[in-house]
Write an enzyme that holds these catalytic residues in place. Sequence first.
Site, mmCIF file in Angstrom:
data_model
loop_
_atom_site.group_PDB
_atom_site.id
_atom_site.type_symbol
_atom_site.label_atom_id
_atom_site.label_comp_id
_atom_site.label_asym_id
_atom_site.label_seq_id
_atom_site.Cartn_x
_atom_site.Cartn_y
_atom_site.Cartn_z
ATOM 1 C CG ASP A 15 8.049 -15.250 -21.460
ATOM 2 O OD1 ASP A 15 9.078 -15.574 -22.083
ATOM 3 O OD2 ASP A 15 7.721 -15.768 -20.380
ATOM 4 C CE1 TYR B 270 11.768 -17.423 -14.801
ATOM 5 C CE2 TYR B 270 11.519 -15.753 -13.095
ATOM 6 C CZ TYR B 270 11.821 -16.101 -14.398
ATOM 7 O OH TYR B 270 12.191 -15.124 -15.289
ATOM 8 C CB THR C 52 20.088 -14.504 -20.470
ATOM 9 O OG1 THR C 52 19.100 -14.944 -21.406
ATOM 10 C CG2 THR C 52 21.158 -15.548 -20.366
HETATM 11 C C1 GLA Z 1 10.057 -17.427 -18.142
HETATM 12 C C2 GLA Z 1 10.067 -15.926 -17.870
HETATM 13 C C3 GLA Z 1 11.052 -15.212 -18.793
HETATM 14 C C4 GLA Z 1 12.422 -15.862 -18.770
HETATM 15 C C5 GLA Z 1 12.301 -17.382 -18.939
HETATM 16 C C6 GLA Z 1 13.605 -18.079 -18.745
HETATM 17 O O1 GLA Z 1 9.533 -17.675 -19.399
HETATM 18 O O2 GLA Z 1 8.788 -15.374 -18.056
HETATM 19 O O3 GLA Z 1 11.122 -13.856 -18.433
HETATM 20 O O4 GLA Z 1 13.115 -15.528 -17.608
HETATM 21 O O5 GLA Z 1 11.362 -17.935 -18.034
HETATM 22 O O6 GLA Z 1 14.464 -17.773 -19.774
#
Ligand code: GLA
Length: 385
Positions: free
Chosen positions: A171, A220, A35
């Site tokens: 993160d 991803y 999100t």
């Molecule tokens: C990874 C990415 C984050 C986020 C998550 C999924 O950790 O680094 O930015 O998109 O995946 O929620």
Amino acid sequence: MLDVNGTRERHTQRFQQQAKIFAAPGRVNLIGEHTDYAEGFVMPAAIDFATLAAISPSSSGSISIASENFHDQVTFPLHSLPEKARHHWSDYPLGVIAILRDKGIDVPAFNLTLNGDVPLGAGLSSSASVEVATAIAVLSLTTATISLPEMAKLCQRAENEFVGASTGIMDQFIACCGAEDHALLLDCRSLDYRLAPIPPTVSIVISNSMVKHSHAGGEYNTRRTEVEEGTAILHSHRPEVRFLRDANVGDLEKWGSEMPHNVLKRVRHIITEDDRTVAAADALEAGDMKTLGRLMYEAHASYRDDFEASCKEADILVELAAKEPGCIGARLTGGGFGGCTVNLVEQEHVSGFIENLRNGYRNATGIEADIYRCHASAGAREIAG
Ligand code: GLA
């Protein structure tokens, strides 16, 4: 346990200098997956696994970065730093330095030792912890004043522009702004956030499926592209929908049929996940653990069925956890396609929970899971000493 003294000593042995030491944590996301880049909501907590960065200025005109984890060291003259990723552990710290310089910050020559205990490739944001630890350490040698949210944005740019992973802000933000004993509800559009205390009677248990997760793998980025495709369709009908944050379930009912089925499912996950995440923060703040747990299970089902970012091992871990006494909620955490599940467990049941989960997982898959009892921790900081 973070090896602060060992890191300090090895830095002194290697570079013959005393270091200042900084730490930046990994994270576990309680709810709100994929999100962040849709400008929605996430609710992670920083954990007590972290990267330590020991730093001292140098008069050599070069920067040296040593990694205790990779038993390796790189050295570059300041005037010829790598300009792009080399698919090497040093891409993360070098990316941060490139972005700091791009921002006009005068980065001096230095020696840096990195040493982390965030499990690699487990979906607990080891890379963000390396980036943020590097940033806070390097900035300490400059006169720049950068707020923690701003530092998070710079580190995200390092990951996006230098490393080449199109990740969102979650993160790096939690690695900067996490708080002890708290989860953090982040509005990824405004970067406003609020901290919600995790009750002392509740433990965060992280179970590693041991299936490796990587942003560098294409999945991803593929999901991100699908999400953008769905967003464009909604935008063509409602121009104010620039990100899925702006959309709602009603929009999907009206225009979802124009989307390929996989795109519709990805979009549905994100729109419903935003609602679940805000409701989960309200529940945590109200001490309503039952609702929080239900939302975590619903989030896992949506991640598995609509976003199709789970894997059978993570599904098994969640199913096993749900049967255990004292388990409040469980779900796959992080970018997906492997990695860890997060479990909220009543303190008095934690030991039995861990033992049963480990045994059940071994019986079902033949895999020995690493299971960690974690503690919500502070974000990036200097370690006095
Ligand atoms: C990874 C990415 C984050 C986020 C998550 C999924 O950790 O680094 O930015 O998109 O995946 O929620």
